[in-house]
Scaffold this motif. Structure first.
Motif, short mmCIF file in Angstrom:
data_model
loop_
_atom_site.label_atom_id
_atom_site.label_comp_id
_atom_site.label_asym_id
_atom_site.label_seq_id
_atom_site.Cartn_x
_atom_site.Cartn_y
_atom_site.Cartn_z
N LYS A 167 39.61 38.36 41.46
CA LYS A 167 38.73 37.51 42.25
C LYS A 167 37.31 37.53 41.70
CE LYS A 167 41.19 37.52 46.66
NZ LYS A 167 41.05 37.66 48.13
N TYR A 168 36.39 36.96 42.47
CA TYR A 168 34.98 37.02 42.12
C TYR A 168 34.29 38.06 42.99
CZ TYR A 168 34.00 34.31 46.36
OH TYR A 168 33.90 33.90 47.66
N GLN A 169 33.09 38.47 42.60
CA GLN A 169 32.37 39.53 43.29
C GLN A 169 31.55 38.92 44.42
OE1 GLN A 169 29.95 41.23 44.38
NE2 GLN A 169 30.31 43.38 43.95
N VAL A 170 31.98 39.22 45.65
CA VAL A 170 31.41 38.57 46.82
C VAL A 170 29.92 38.86 46.96
CG1 VAL A 170 31.45 38.50 49.34
CG2 VAL A 170 33.60 38.55 48.06
N ILE A 171 29.52 40.12 46.78
CA ILE A 171 28.11 40.49 46.99
C ILE A 171 27.23 39.79 45.97
CG2 ILE A 171 26.47 42.40 47.00
CD1 ILE A 171 28.74 44.20 47.99
N MET A 172 27.63 39.81 44.71
CA MET A 172 26.82 39.20 43.66
C MET A 172 26.77 37.68 43.80
SD MET A 172 28.03 41.49 40.41
CE MET A 172 27.80 43.27 40.40
N ALA A 173 27.86 37.09 44.29
CA ALA A 173 27.92 35.64 44.43
C ALA A 173 27.00 35.12 45.54
CB ALA A 173 29.35 35.20 44.70
N ARG A 174 26.43 36.03 46.30
CA ARG A 174 25.47 35.60 47.31
C ARG A 174 24.16 35.14 46.68
NH1 ARG A 174 26.82 40.91 51.00
NH2 ARG A 174 28.71 40.10 52.00
N THR A 175 23.88 35.61 45.46
CA THR A 175 22.62 35.24 44.81
C THR A 175 22.82 34.62 43.43
OG1 THR A 175 22.42 37.50 43.95
CG2 THR A 175 21.27 37.00 46.02
N LEU A 176 24.09 34.55 42.97
CA LEU A 176 24.39 34.02 41.65
C LEU A 176 25.50 32.98 41.74
CD1 LEU A 176 24.50 37.34 39.59
CD2 LEU A 176 22.76 35.56 39.38
N PRO A 177 25.62 32.11 40.74
CA PRO A 177 26.77 31.20 40.73
C PRO A 177 28.08 31.98 40.73
CG PRO A 177 25.14 30.55 39.09
CD PRO A 177 24.73 31.90 39.60
N GLU A 178 29.01 31.54 41.54
CA GLU A 178 30.28 32.27 41.68
C GLU A 178 31.01 32.44 40.35
OE1 GLU A 178 34.56 31.20 43.52
OE2 GLU A 178 32.89 31.03 44.94
N LEU B 76 38.91 43.31 40.56
CA LEU B 76 40.32 43.50 40.93
C LEU B 76 40.32 44.00 42.37
CD1 LEU B 76 43.21 43.36 39.76
CD2 LEU B 76 43.04 45.82 39.36
N GLU B 77 40.71 43.13 43.28
CA GLU B 77 40.61 43.45 44.70
C GLU B 77 41.95 43.84 45.28
OE1 GLU B 77 38.49 40.78 47.16
OE2 GLU B 77 36.65 40.99 45.99
N GLY B 78 41.89 44.72 46.28
CA GLY B 78 43.08 45.12 47.00
C GLY B 78 42.84 46.40 47.77
N ASP B 79 43.71 46.68 48.72
CA ASP B 79 43.62 47.92 49.50
C ASP B 79 44.19 49.08 48.68
OD1 ASP B 79 42.51 46.52 51.54
OD2 ASP B 79 44.09 46.93 53.01
N ILE B 80 43.50 50.19 48.71
CA ILE B 80 43.91 51.38 47.94
C ILE B 80 45.17 51.97 48.54
CG2 ILE B 80 43.18 53.71 47.28
CD1 ILE B 80 40.30 52.59 47.18
N VAL B 81 46.05 52.46 47.68
CA VAL B 81 47.35 52.99 48.13
C VAL B 81 47.14 54.15 49.11
CG1 VAL B 81 48.69 52.31 46.12
CG2 VAL B 81 47.47 54.49 46.10
N PRO B 82 47.91 54.18 50.21
CA PRO B 82 47.83 55.31 51.14
C PRO B 82 48.36 56.59 50.49
CG PRO B 82 49.00 53.43 52.11
CD PRO B 82 48.88 53.17 50.65
N GLY B 83 47.86 57.71 50.97
CA GLY B 83 48.33 59.00 50.47
C GLY B 83 47.20 59.99 50.33
#
Length: 494
Positions: free
Chosen positions: A367-378, A385-392
């Motif tokens: 994906k794109y970086q949400v925080i940086m895209a607030r002030t820069l072109p997307e 690389l986005e996703g929830d970290i594996v449990p454990g």
């Protein structure tokens, strides 16, 4: 994984000349047999040339284990042991060392078969201190052949870390970003640890990146990325640039490692990186880290160092995360309370933009970086690389040099809960017993930065011994105190 030390431990038995040498011989043989039976023959060597009773024997044993390629040493007190020769052996061996001692074997043989190694360990420890020699001594260093074999096995991750640090170079690019003084720590302690540091400008990196344009290896790296991402490949248009950047870093490593065997990188990732390179490097950082070459974000040199230690201790991929945000009360009430034995203050969210390896995510998408895209072109913020970290189980830890050039470390064991984060980035809901108190009286009180390394599993015992061995004062190794055990700075009235 590459970029990892291969360990070969030499076992040298010692004997006081007024004790039967045969005791040490038979006990060394039994120890070696017990180790190989339980843990295999790889990476262990039994020194056969002599039992060390004198300085001459010490020299002979030292030469033998060096010629055998040993890079770690176990001094085994089969009996009382010669305190001078055995500690000289440790002094002149260039690598991590461990001292253990044989327990008595039977109540029916306490005249000619009594070794008194229990007593000998006291003399050994005193002489090690006299000579300023670092050595690992287990919590209870006296045991049967089987028990001592287990001690040697527990020594392995400690020894790997020490061997690795003695041959590590950290390569950094660019100064820390503005308002990131927390990641700016004195490098003097790196040299004290035996670590080399090569600091470069991000302009040097940009020049090297541009020279890799059109590299004929890019297509094959893109194919690897496509296979890894699968259906999560949401930004295929950026993969060629990411592959170009990955090749740039790998070539830089080979051209700049010098005489060092192992490398970690402290990389720049903002604020000018996106507009000049045209992407963010998070996914590439995750790929290199998964290959055993840790890459920290935001030029966090001690973060890269911590990641490397976690990699060699766990022999697995690690990550670097912000100790980022609290878990909202409604999420805690609905999805954690009553299901897991944690208070809300025991939980927090660990996050980074997208630097965690795909193997450590429950699912992943480019994906794109949400925080940086607030002030820069997307379009220039793509590459996370986005996703929830594996449990454990996890271990959250960090080795740090303070502003006044002191070594400090913390270790906290806990877990990632199988609870959806509903957020962005590489992120997980972490639970560590008594985290709220640990956060206040270790992390805040001791002025740690927001980055922490994460090893996937419980490795607190080994990390504690690594930090002790490399010279972190024991009182400066923080951990999450159990309920009822007060921190020195904790208000006794609550």
């Amino acid at each position: 994984m590459n970029n990892m030390p291969e360990l070969k431990i030499g076992i040298v038995a010692v004997s006081r000349d007024c004790f039967p040498e045969s005791l040490s011989v038979s006990r060394r043989e039994a120890l070696t047999e017990a180790y190989k039976k339980k843990y295999g023959e790889e990476g262990i060597y039994e020194c056969p040339v002599c039992i060390v009773e004198s300085e001459i024997h010490m020299v002979q044993a030292l030469e033998d284990i060096k010629n055998a390629g040993c890079n770690a040493l176990v001094v085994y007190l089969g009996n009382f042991g010669p305190e001078i020769s055995e500690t000289l052996l440790a002094k002149h061996f260039d690598g991590p060392k461990m001292f253990i001692a044989a327990a008595e074997e039977t109540g029916d043989n306490l005249i000619q078969g009594r070794g008194d190694a229990y007593c000998g360990m006291l003399n050994a420890s005193y002489n090690l201190r006299l000579r300023n020699i670092k050595a690992y001594i287990p919590e209870y260093p006296v045991g049967t052949a089987e028990e001592c074999a287990d001690m040697i096995y527990e020594f392995r991750p400690i020894a790997r870390a020490v061997v690795g640090l003695n041959d590590l170079k950290i390569i950094s690019f660019g100064p820390r970003p503005l308002n990131f003084l927390a990641c700016n720590a004195p490098i003097k302690q790196l040299y004290n640890l035996g670590v080399e540091i090569e600091e470069n400008s991000e302009l040097d990196l940009f020049e090297a990146f541009n020279r890799h344009e059109g590299d004929d290896r890019i297509a094959s790296v893109v194919k690897e990325m496509e296979e890894e991402l699968g259906t999560g490949n949401k930004k295929p248009e950026i993969l060629a640039k990411l592959a170009q950047y990955e090749l740039t870093l790998k070539d830089w490593i080979e051209e700049h490692r010098g005489y060092r065997k192992y490398v970690a990188i402290a990389g720049k990732c903002w604020p000018a990186f996106q507009t000049q390179f045209g992407f963010v490097p998070c996914y590439v950082n995750s790929r290199l880290t998964a290959q055993g070459i840790p890459v920290s974000c935001e030029v966090d040199i001690y973060g890269a160092l911590s990641e490397f230690i976690g990699t060699v201790v766990s022999e697995d991929t690690v990550t670097l995360l912000d100790i980022n945000n609290s878990v909202p009360a409604d999420m805690y009430e609905a999805e954690i309370k009553g299901k897991y034995d944690y208070t809300q203050k025991d939980t927090f969210m660990g996050f980074h933009c997208g630097n965690t390896a795909s193997s450590k995510l429950s699912f992943c998408e480019m994906k794109y970086q949400v925080i940086m895209a607030r002030t820069l072109p997307e379009e220039v913020t793509q590459g996370t690389l986005e996703g929830d970290i594996v449990p454990g189980d996890i271990t959250f830890f960090r080795l740090q040099s303070t502003a006044d050039n002191m070594l400090r470390a913390y270790i906290a064991q806990g877990e990632v809960l199988p609870v959806a984060t509903r957020s962005f980035g590489a992120i997980g809901i972490f639970a560590i017993p008594e985290m709220g108190r640990f956060y206040r009286h270790v992390l805040i009180e001791k002025n740690y930065p927001h980055h922490g390394a994460v090893a996937f599993g419980h490795f607190g015992k080994a990390l504690f011994e690594v930090f002790k061995y490399i010279g972190v004062p024991v009182e400066e190794i923080g951990y999450n105190q159990p309920k009822g055990v007060r921190y020195p700075t904790e208000n006794p009235w609550g």
